[in-house]
Scaffold this motif. Structure first.
Motif: not given
Length: 442
Positions: A164-173, A134-135, A31-33, A18-26
């Motif tokens: 964050a996942a509940a708000q639809g953020l793909a990376r959080a999911r 979410p980010a 995100v769209s401000p 499995f690929v876990l990109f835990g080191g990648m912050l948003l």
């Protein structure tokens, strides 16, 4: 001198892929401000961007102060200037703009324009997360997951990923799916992991696409489905996940969901191996050793085993150690072979323990030492190595009572000293451990 023989390699595809990109912050750029319409227009026209942003920022416009750092960080339309980016971003962050607060956290986490300070990063991420960005929830979860600026807390990380996942953020999911897959902060639940990976994969998140492919490959949380695994691995590879090339290579090597094609497998393994994917390096070394899909080439095999070994992979260490003992692809050197086998054996890799036992039993590259041979054969036998059990039975017939007592003590001492191996392996898995059971013995 003992005769050295190679045995067939026992290789399995582990769920650890499995690929876990835990080191990648948003970053705020991810995100769209919520910007004003006139600023969006200005962003679309670089000729007026800087002048318009500076005018509005100096007039106190919060979102102009937030957008300004983008131009200075990326260098679009203006010379890159991290310090100026921090100045403008800090003004907006202090006024409570959540995107700017998230950006400040990102800057402190990476030390961009400011000294790296995890504590400050957590503070700013927390401010933005409290405003339900979410980010920022994702980024704060990362800090808790890896204990950066806060005590390590998997449960808190999972909770924030969930928000964050509940708000639809793909990376959080994807991250929450990993938590359910590994049971970190939440109970293990393969079905929940599968559902989260599927949602994120459909949103185009490449790491989730690879993870979803793994679920289909292993039949975890869903029925095993090789064609679906192929589909998602392919999409992940197209999205830049180099680990996916290794996964695709495995499908082609074994004919799972596709016609078996060793040549194609070798090509895919090479793509991943050249990017430093250690499991692919091991697989490619194996193909060169056996001549599957490529011309048999012990030199190339040794090269790739060495590259994996230099990354601390026990199968790579065992592989290059074996080749030194055999003199295949390298000049025979039992001492170097023993050194590499020792590294793998200390990681509790059974085949390396068995190989090292052979060397100690015969005094090859190491002093002849029956008690030490007994230790390594016992450890390997305890992991299910039948050949080690047979070797141990034969060895005990020629050992003295003193040597047997010494051997027992060595086994007990090693087990006691390495009682944290399981915990270390679990941590490595969470950080992204990918390996195959690949074996060769002298």
């Amino acid at each position: 001198m003992a005769e050295m023989e190679a045995v067939a390699m026992n290789r399995q595809f582990w769920i650890c892929g499995f690929v876990l990109f835990g080191g990648m912050l948003l970053n705020a750029q991810d995100v769209s401000p919520v910007t004003r319409e006139n600023l969006e227009g200005a962003l679309g026209n670089r000729s007026v961007l800087l002048v318009e942003l500076v005018r509005q920022a100096e007039a106190g416009d919060n979102y102009a102060q937030y957008c300004g750092p983008n131009t200075y960080i990326t260098g679009r339309g203006v010379l890159k200037n991290d310090a100026e980016a921090v100045r403008w971003c800090l003004q907006a962050a202090r006024k409570g703009v959540p995107e700017a607060q998230n950006r400040m956290g990102y800057l402190y986490q990476h030390g961009i324009g400011v000294p790296q300070d995890y504590g400050e990063a957590v503070r700013w991420f927390s401010n933005a997360a409290e405003q339900k960005l979410p980010a920022a929830q994702h980024n704060l979860a990362h800090m808790y997951q890896y204990g950066e600026g806060v005590p390590l807390d998997y449960a808190r990380a999972a909770d924030l990923y969930g928000q964050a996942a509940a708000q639809g953020l793909a990376r959080a999911r994807n991250e929450l799916g990993m938590a359910y897959e590994l049971g970190t902060g939440v109970p293990r639940n393969a079905t929940e992991a599968f559902n989260l990976f599927h949602l994120a994969a459909e949103q185009g998140e490449p790491s989730a696409q690879h993870n979803l492919g793994m679920m289909y490959f292993e039949g975890q949380g869903t029925a095993r489905n090789y064609p679906e695994a192929l589909k998602w691995f392919s999409q992940a590879a197209n999205g830049g996940i180099v680990e996916a090339y290794r996964s695709l290579g495995h499908l082609y090597e074994y004919g799972n969901g596709v016609h078996r094609d060793y040549l194609k497998a070798a090509e895919l393994y090479r793509k991943a191996a050249e990017h430093g994917i250690v499991a692919a390096q091991v697989e490619l070394a194996y193909l060169y050793m056996t001549g599957k899909g490529v011309q048999r080439d012990y030199f190339e095999s040794a090269k790739w085993f060495r590259r994996a070994a230099e990354q601390g992979h026990p199968i790579g260490e065992n592989g290059i150690g074996y080749m030194y003992c055999r003199g295949e692809g390298v000049i025979r050197d039992y001492r170097q072979g023993a050194d590499w086998l020792q590294k793998a054996a200390e990681q509790n890799y059974p085949l390396a323990q068995q190989n090292l036992g052979i060397l100690y039993q015969n005094g090859l590259g190491v002093p002849l030492n029956y008690a030490e041979a007994y230790k390594w054969f016992t450890l390997a036998a305890n992991s299910g190595m039948a050949a080690s059990r047979r070797a141990l039975e034969a060895l005990t017939q020629i050992m003295t009572t003193t040597q047997l007592s010494d051997g027992h003590t060595r086994v007990s001492d090693w087990v006691s000293h390495h009682n944290n191996l399981k915990l270390a392996a679990q941590k490595a898995e969470a950080r992204k451990l990918d390996s195959y059971e690949t074996a060769a013995q002298p």
